[in-house]
Design an enzyme around this catalytic site. Structure first.
Site, PDB file in Angstrom:
ATOM      1  N   GLY A   1       0.751  -1.512  -0.206  1.00 13.22           N
ATOM      2  CA  GLY A   1      -0.018   0.048  -0.382  1.00 13.22           C
ATOM      3  C   GLY A   1       1.046   1.417   0.145  1.00 13.22           C
ATOM      4  O   GLY A   1       1.700   1.603   0.967  1.00 13.22           O
TER       5      GLY A   1
ATOM      6  N   ARG B   1      13.034  10.755  -2.541  1.00 14.90           N
ATOM      7  CA  ARG B   1      14.187  12.329  -2.882  1.00 14.90           C
ATOM      8  C   ARG B   1      15.494  12.332  -1.993  1.00 14.90           C
ATOM      9  O   ARG B   1      16.722  12.008  -2.418  1.00 14.90           O
ATOM     10  CB  ARG B   1      13.676  13.579  -2.639  1.00 14.90           C
ATOM     11  CG  ARG B   1      13.986  14.980  -3.178  1.00 14.90           C
ATOM     12  CD  ARG B   1      12.890  16.117  -2.498  1.00 14.90           C
ATOM     13  NE  ARG B   1      14.084  16.430  -2.078  1.00 14.90           N
ATOM     14  CZ  ARG B   1      14.160  17.597  -1.206  1.00 14.90           C
ATOM     15  NH1 ARG B   1      13.751  16.739  -0.047  1.00 14.90           N
ATOM     16  NH2 ARG B   1      14.967  18.501  -0.965  1.00 14.90           N
TER      17      ARG B   1
ATOM     18  N   ARG C   1       1.614  -4.934  -5.259  1.00 17.50           N
ATOM     19  CA  ARG C   1       1.506  -6.262  -3.958  1.00 17.50           C
ATOM     20  C   ARG C   1       2.214  -7.291  -5.449  1.00 17.50           C
ATOM     21  O   ARG C   1       1.111  -7.365  -6.194  1.00 17.50           O
ATOM     22  CB  ARG C   1       0.642  -6.714  -3.674  1.00 17.50           C
ATOM     23  CG  ARG C   1      -0.099  -5.631  -2.585  1.00 17.50           C
ATOM     24  CD  ARG C   1      -1.109  -5.973  -1.467  1.00 17.50           C
ATOM     25  NE  ARG C   1      -2.022  -5.286  -1.677  1.00 17.50           N
ATOM     26  CZ  ARG C   1      -1.774  -4.395  -0.249  1.00 17.50           C
ATOM     27  NH1 ARG C   1       0.046  -3.879   0.528  1.00 17.50           N
ATOM     28  NH2 ARG C   1      -2.894  -3.181   0.279  1.00 17.50           N
TER      29      ARG C   1
ATOM     30  N   GLY D   1       5.393  -7.598   5.358  1.00 18.80           N
ATOM     31  CA  GLY D   1       5.126  -7.123   4.317  1.00 18.80           C
ATOM     32  C   GLY D   1       5.932  -7.955   3.299  1.00 18.80           C
ATOM     33  O   GLY D   1       6.383  -8.836   2.977  1.00 18.80           O
TER      34      GLY D   1
ATOM     35  N   THR E   1       3.733   2.478   5.548  1.00 18.22           N
ATOM     36  CA  THR E   1       2.681   2.120   5.457  1.00 18.22           C
ATOM     37  C   THR E   1       1.823   3.099   5.814  1.00 18.22           C
ATOM     38  O   THR E   1       2.056   3.231   7.456  1.00 18.22           O
ATOM     39  CB  THR E   1       2.482   0.232   5.880  1.00 18.22           C
ATOM     40  OG1 THR E   1       1.420   0.637   6.093  1.00 18.22           O
ATOM     41  CG2 THR E   1       3.326   0.326   7.003  1.00 18.22           C
TER      42      THR E   1
ATOM     43  N   ASP F   1      -0.598   1.811   8.389  1.00 21.01           N
ATOM     44  CA  ASP F   1      -1.133   1.334   9.019  1.00 21.01           C
ATOM     45  C   ASP F   1      -0.295   1.645  10.736  1.00 21.01           C
ATOM     46  O   ASP F   1      -0.644   1.191  11.242  1.00 21.01           O
ATOM     47  CB  ASP F   1      -0.809  -0.626   8.754  1.00 21.01           C
ATOM     48  CG  ASP F   1      -2.131  -0.304   7.527  1.00 21.01           C
ATOM     49  OD1 ASP F   1      -2.878   0.001   7.320  1.00 21.01           O
ATOM     50  OD2 ASP F   1      -2.009  -1.571   6.741  1.00 21.01           O
TER      51      ASP F   1
ATOM     52  N   ARG G   1     -18.919  15.145  11.699  1.00 21.44           N
ATOM     53  CA  ARG G   1     -19.634  15.771  12.580  1.00 21.44           C
ATOM     54  C   ARG G   1     -20.558  17.218  12.608  1.00 21.44           C
ATOM     55  O   ARG G   1     -21.012  17.072  13.159  1.00 21.44           O
ATOM     56  CB  ARG G   1     -18.503  16.091  13.529  1.00 21.44           C
ATOM     57  CG  ARG G   1     -18.815  16.406  15.248  1.00 21.44           C
ATOM     58  CD  ARG G   1     -19.085  15.666  16.213  1.00 21.44           C
ATOM     59  NE  ARG G   1     -17.969  14.908  16.788  1.00 21.44           N
ATOM     60  CZ  ARG G   1     -18.465  14.062  17.548  1.00 21.44           C
ATOM     61  NH1 ARG G   1     -19.699  13.924  18.443  1.00 21.44           N
ATOM     62  NH2 ARG G   1     -17.844  13.248  18.478  1.00 21.44           N
TER      63      ARG G   1
ATOM     64  N   ARG H   1     -27.423  12.459  14.466  1.00 23.59           N
ATOM     65  CA  ARG H   1     -27.612  11.703  14.166  1.00 23.59           C
ATOM     66  C   ARG H   1     -26.201  11.023  14.606  1.00 23.59           C
ATOM     67  O   ARG H   1     -25.027  11.076  15.124  1.00 23.59           O
ATOM     68  CB  ARG H   1     -27.197  11.956  12.751  1.00 23.59           C
ATOM     69  CG  ARG H   1     -27.862  11.569  12.063  1.00 23.59           C
ATOM     70  CD  ARG H   1     -28.185  11.894  10.286  1.00 23.59           C
ATOM     71  NE  ARG H   1     -28.720  11.351   9.860  1.00 23.59           N
ATOM     72  CZ  ARG H   1     -29.550  11.876   8.409  1.00 23.59           C
ATOM     73  NH1 ARG H   1     -28.191  12.320   7.535  1.00 23.59           N
ATOM     74  NH2 ARG H   1     -30.503  11.699   7.506  1.00 23.59           N
TER      75      ARG H   1
ATOM     76  N   GLU I   1     -17.463   9.004  20.286  1.00 28.91           N
ATOM     77  CA  GLU I   1     -17.790   9.039  20.875  1.00 28.91           C
ATOM     78  C   GLU I   1     -18.096   7.156  22.213  1.00 28.91           C
ATOM     79  O   GLU I   1     -17.633   6.740  22.665  1.00 28.91           O
ATOM     80  CB  GLU I   1     -19.134   9.155  21.294  1.00 28.91           C
ATOM     81  CG  GLU I   1     -20.147   9.909  21.757  1.00 28.91           C
ATOM     82  CD  GLU I   1     -19.988  11.700  20.574  1.00 28.91           C
ATOM     83  OE1 GLU I   1     -19.103  10.809  19.509  1.00 28.91           O
ATOM     84  OE2 GLU I   1     -19.436  12.504  21.397  1.00 28.91           O
TER      85      GLU I   1
ATOM     86  N   GLU J   1     -11.203  -1.077  10.147  1.00 32.56           N
ATOM     87  CA  GLU J   1     -11.567  -1.867   8.889  1.00 32.56           C
ATOM     88  C   GLU J   1     -11.029  -3.605   9.895  1.00 32.56           C
ATOM     89  O   GLU J   1     -10.183  -3.368  10.449  1.00 32.56           O
ATOM     90  CB  GLU J   1     -10.682  -1.792   7.455  1.00 32.56           C
ATOM     91  CG  GLU J   1      -9.377  -1.739   7.706  1.00 32.56           C
ATOM     92  CD  GLU J   1      -9.008  -1.561   6.360  1.00 32.56           C
ATOM     93  OE1 GLU J   1      -9.594  -1.848   5.510  1.00 32.56           O
ATOM     94  OE2 GLU J   1      -7.666  -1.878   6.829  1.00 32.56           O
TER      95      GLU J   1
ATOM     96  N   HIS K   1      -9.819   4.634   0.474  1.00 34.12           N
ATOM     97  CA  HIS K   1      -8.538   4.799   0.403  1.00 34.12           C
ATOM     98  C   HIS K   1      -8.483   6.218   0.092  1.00 34.12           C
ATOM     99  O   HIS K   1      -7.200   6.713  -0.058  1.00 34.12           O
ATOM    100  CB  HIS K   1      -8.186   4.503  -1.706  1.00 34.12           C
ATOM    101  CG  HIS K   1      -8.626   3.069  -1.295  1.00 34.12           C
ATOM    102  ND1 HIS K   1      -8.824   2.290  -1.915  1.00 34.12           N
ATOM    103  CD2 HIS K   1      -6.727   2.073  -1.410  1.00 34.12           C
ATOM    104  CE1 HIS K   1      -8.229   0.287  -1.284  1.00 34.12           C
ATOM    105  NE2 HIS K   1      -7.742   0.789  -1.098  1.00 34.12           N
TER     106      HIS K   1
ATOM    107  N   GLN L   1      -7.874   8.000   3.113  1.00 31.88           N
ATOM    108  CA  GLN L   1      -6.488   7.589   3.783  1.00 31.88           C
ATOM    109  C   GLN L   1      -5.013   7.482   2.662  1.00 31.88           C
ATOM    110  O   GLN L   1      -4.397   7.679   3.968  1.00 31.88           O
ATOM    111  CB  GLN L   1      -6.833   6.759   5.200  1.00 31.88           C
ATOM    112  CG  GLN L   1      -8.462   7.374   5.263  1.00 31.88           C
ATOM    113  CD  GLN L   1      -9.259   5.657   6.147  1.00 31.88           C
ATOM    114  OE1 GLN L   1      -8.798   5.729   8.140  1.00 31.88           O
ATOM    115  NE2 GLN L   1      -9.291   5.024   5.349  1.00 31.88           N
TER     116      GLN L   1
HETATM  117  O1  F6P Z   1      -1.803  -1.425   4.771  1.00 30.72           O
HETATM  118  C1  F6P Z   1      -2.301  -0.214   3.915  1.00 30.72           C
HETATM  119  C2  F6P Z   1      -3.376  -0.263   3.340  1.00 30.72           C
HETATM  120  O2  F6P Z   1      -3.870   1.553   3.380  1.00 30.72           O
HETATM  121  C3  F6P Z   1      -3.859  -1.605   4.687  1.00 30.72           C
HETATM  122  O3  F6P Z   1      -4.746  -0.380   5.354  1.00 30.72           O
HETATM  123  C4  F6P Z   1      -5.990  -1.977   3.971  1.00 30.72           C
HETATM  124  O4  F6P Z   1      -6.248  -2.619   4.642  1.00 30.72           O
HETATM  125  C5  F6P Z   1      -5.392  -2.048   3.012  1.00 30.72           C
HETATM  126  O5  F6P Z   1      -3.932  -1.557   2.716  1.00 30.72           O
HETATM  127  C6  F6P Z   1      -5.582  -2.154   1.368  1.00 30.72           C
HETATM  128  O6  F6P Z   1      -5.465  -2.484   0.398  1.00 30.72           O
HETATM  129  P1  F6P Z   1      -5.864  -2.125  -1.199  1.00 30.72           P
HETATM  130  O7  F6P Z   1      -5.368  -0.790  -1.574  1.00 30.72           O
HETATM  131  O8  F6P Z   1      -5.309  -3.877  -1.918  1.00 30.72           O
HETATM  132  O9  F6P Z   1      -6.865  -2.987  -1.191  1.00 30.72           O
END
Ligand code: F6P
Length: 336
Positions: free
Chosen positions: A14, A24, A75, A107, A129, A131, A158, A166, A191, A231, A260, A262
Site C-alpha cells: 500500500g 528524494r 503487491r 509484508g 505504510t 497502518d 461531525r 445523528r 464517543e 476495518e 482509500h 486515507q
Molecule cells: O496496508 C495499507 C492498507 O491501506 C491497509 O490499511 C488496507 O487494509 C489495505 O492497504 C488495502 O489494500 P488495497 O489498496 O490493496 O485494497
C-alpha cells in the site's frame, strides 16, 4: 566492506504519503556520496520484469509534497516464489546493484529478506505504510498523514451529525491494526471506538455498544454520536453492524467507510521529515555496510532492526494511547 556504486530502490505494498520524500532523500544523499540510484517500478514487479530507470536529482526535485509514489507501488505474488526471487536476483546482478532499499509495510520488508537467499547484495528496508504496524519504528511513513486525513473527514462528518443529531459509524483503514482507529478516535473526540485491541470480542460487544449509544442519547439529549471502527474488525462488516445497531437501538446509525482517501493526499510535515531522515539514514547505512535491516525512528533515534525480527514482533498500540482510550471511552459513564 565493498564500495557502493549503485543503489536500487522500490516502493511496495500500500502506498503511503511520504514515500516520495524518502525517494528524494535517497537520491540526493546518494548523489552526495557519488552513488547512482536505479528506481524499480511497481514494487517487486519492476524487479522481476526489469522495469527500471535512473533516478536523478532533477527527477526527484519537486516530489516531496505529493502523495502516492513516483515509483508506483503494487503487491507482487510472483515474488513470493523461489522462481520469482531467483529472477529478481538475476536482474539485480545484471544491473550491478550493490544495495537494494525497499520502502513498504511489514509484508514487503519480509519479502525483501527472502531475496538474501539468492542475491549477495545489501538489503535495507524503510517502514512505509499508513497502518503503523511495523515493529522497530515508532511511526511508519504515511501514518501521520492518514490520521490527519481521517480526522479532517470526521470533523466534517461531525458538523452534519450535529446538525441532524445523528449517529455515525466511521470505518478507518489499518488492516489488522487499531493504530489509525485509536488515534483518529481520540483526535476527533469520538464517543466510541472499536478496534482489535478492545477487550471484548465483537460478538460480546454488540449489547454494550447498543447500551452506550442509547444511554448517551438519553443522558445528553439528542446530539451527534460518532463511533470509529477499525476495518476488518466486525465479522459481517461495518454496514451490517450499522444495520444491526439501528435495529437494536431504534436509533438510525449511518455507516461511512473512509477507505482509500486515507492513503492519498499531500504528506503532512511529520511524514516528510521522518521520510527524509530515514532516506538519508538508509544511504549512509548502505555505505557503512548495513545488510538485512530495517531503519526506523525509535525514541527519536534512527535504529536498525534485523528484518528477521519483524515477523516475530507484533507491534502493539502504545500504552498511553490505550490508557487514554480506556479513560475517555470505557469509563465515561453514560449510564443513568
Ligand atoms: O496496508 C495499507 C492498507 O491501506 C491497509 O490499511 C488496507 O487494509 C489495505 O492497504 C488495502 O489494500 P488495497 O489498496 O490493496 O485494497
Amino acid at each position: 566492506m565493498r564500495k557502493i556504486n549503485t543503489i536500487g530502490v522500490l516502493t511496495s505494498g500500500g502506498d503511503a504519503p511520504g514515500m516520495n520524500a524518502a525517494i528524494r532523500a535517497i537520491v540526493l544523499t546518494a548523489q552526495h556520496h557519488g552513488i547512482s540510484v536505479t528506481g524499480f517500478k511497481r514494487g517487486f514487479n519492476g524487479l522481476l520484469n526489469g522495469e527500471h530507470f535512473q533516478l536523478t536529482e532533477c527527477y526527484v526535485r519537486d516530489i516531496i509534497h505529493h502523495g502516492g509514489t513516483v515509483l508506483k507501488s503494487a503487491r507482487c505474488q510472483a515474488f513470493t516464489t523461489e522462481q520469482g526471487q531467483l529472477q529478481a536476483s538475476e536482474v539485480l546482478n545484471r544491473l550491478a546493484i550493490d544495495c537494494l532499499i525497499v520502502i513498504g509495510g511489514d509484508g514487503s520488508l519480509r519479502g525483501a529478506e527472502l531475496l538474501a537467499d539468492y542475491w549477495s547484495g545489501q538489503i535495507i528496508g524503510l517502514p512505509g505504510t499508513i497502518d503503523n504496524d511495523v515493529a522497530g519504528a515508532d511511526k511508519t511513513i504515511g501514518f501521520a498523514t492518514a490520521v490527519n486525513t481521517a480526522v479532517e473527514a470526521i470533523d466534517k462528518i461531525r458538523d452534519t451529525a450535529d446538525a441532524f443529531e445523528r449517529t455515525f459509524l466511521v470505518e478507518v483503514m489499518g488492516r489488522e491494526s487499531g493504530y489509525i482507529a485509536m488515534s483518529v478516535a481520540i483526535a476527533c473526540a469520538a464517543e466510541q471506538v472499536l478496534t482489535f485491541e478492545s477487550r471484548q470480542l465483537p460478538s460480546q460487544q454488540l449489547a454494550s455498544i447498543v447500551n452506550h449509544i442509547t444511554n448517551a442519547q438519553k443522558s445528553r439529549g439528542n446530539s451527534s454520536y460518532i463511533m470509529v471502527i477499525a476495518e476488518n474488525l466486525w465479522p459481517t462488516g461495518t454496514i451490517e453492524l450499522a444495520k444491526e445497531l439501528t435495529k437494536q437501538s431504534n436509533i438510525e446509525c449511518q455507516p461511512c467507510i473512509l477507505g482509500h482517501i486515507q492513503r492519498g493526499g499531500r504528506p503532512v510535515f511529520e511524514d516528510r521529515i521522518l521520510a527524509t531522515k530515514l532516506g538519508v539514514a538508509a544511504v549512509e547505512a548502505s555505505v557503512d555496510g548495513a545488510h538485512l535491516v530495517m531503519l526506523g525512528e525509535v525514541n527519536q533515534s534512527i535504529t536498525a532492526t534485523p528484518l528477521s525480527k519483524l515477523a516475530l514482533e507484533h507491534k502493539t498500540i502504545d500504552t498511553f494511547l490505550f490508557n487514554a482510550q480506556q479513560q475517555i471511552f470505557e469509563y465515561h459513564d453514560f449510564h443513568d
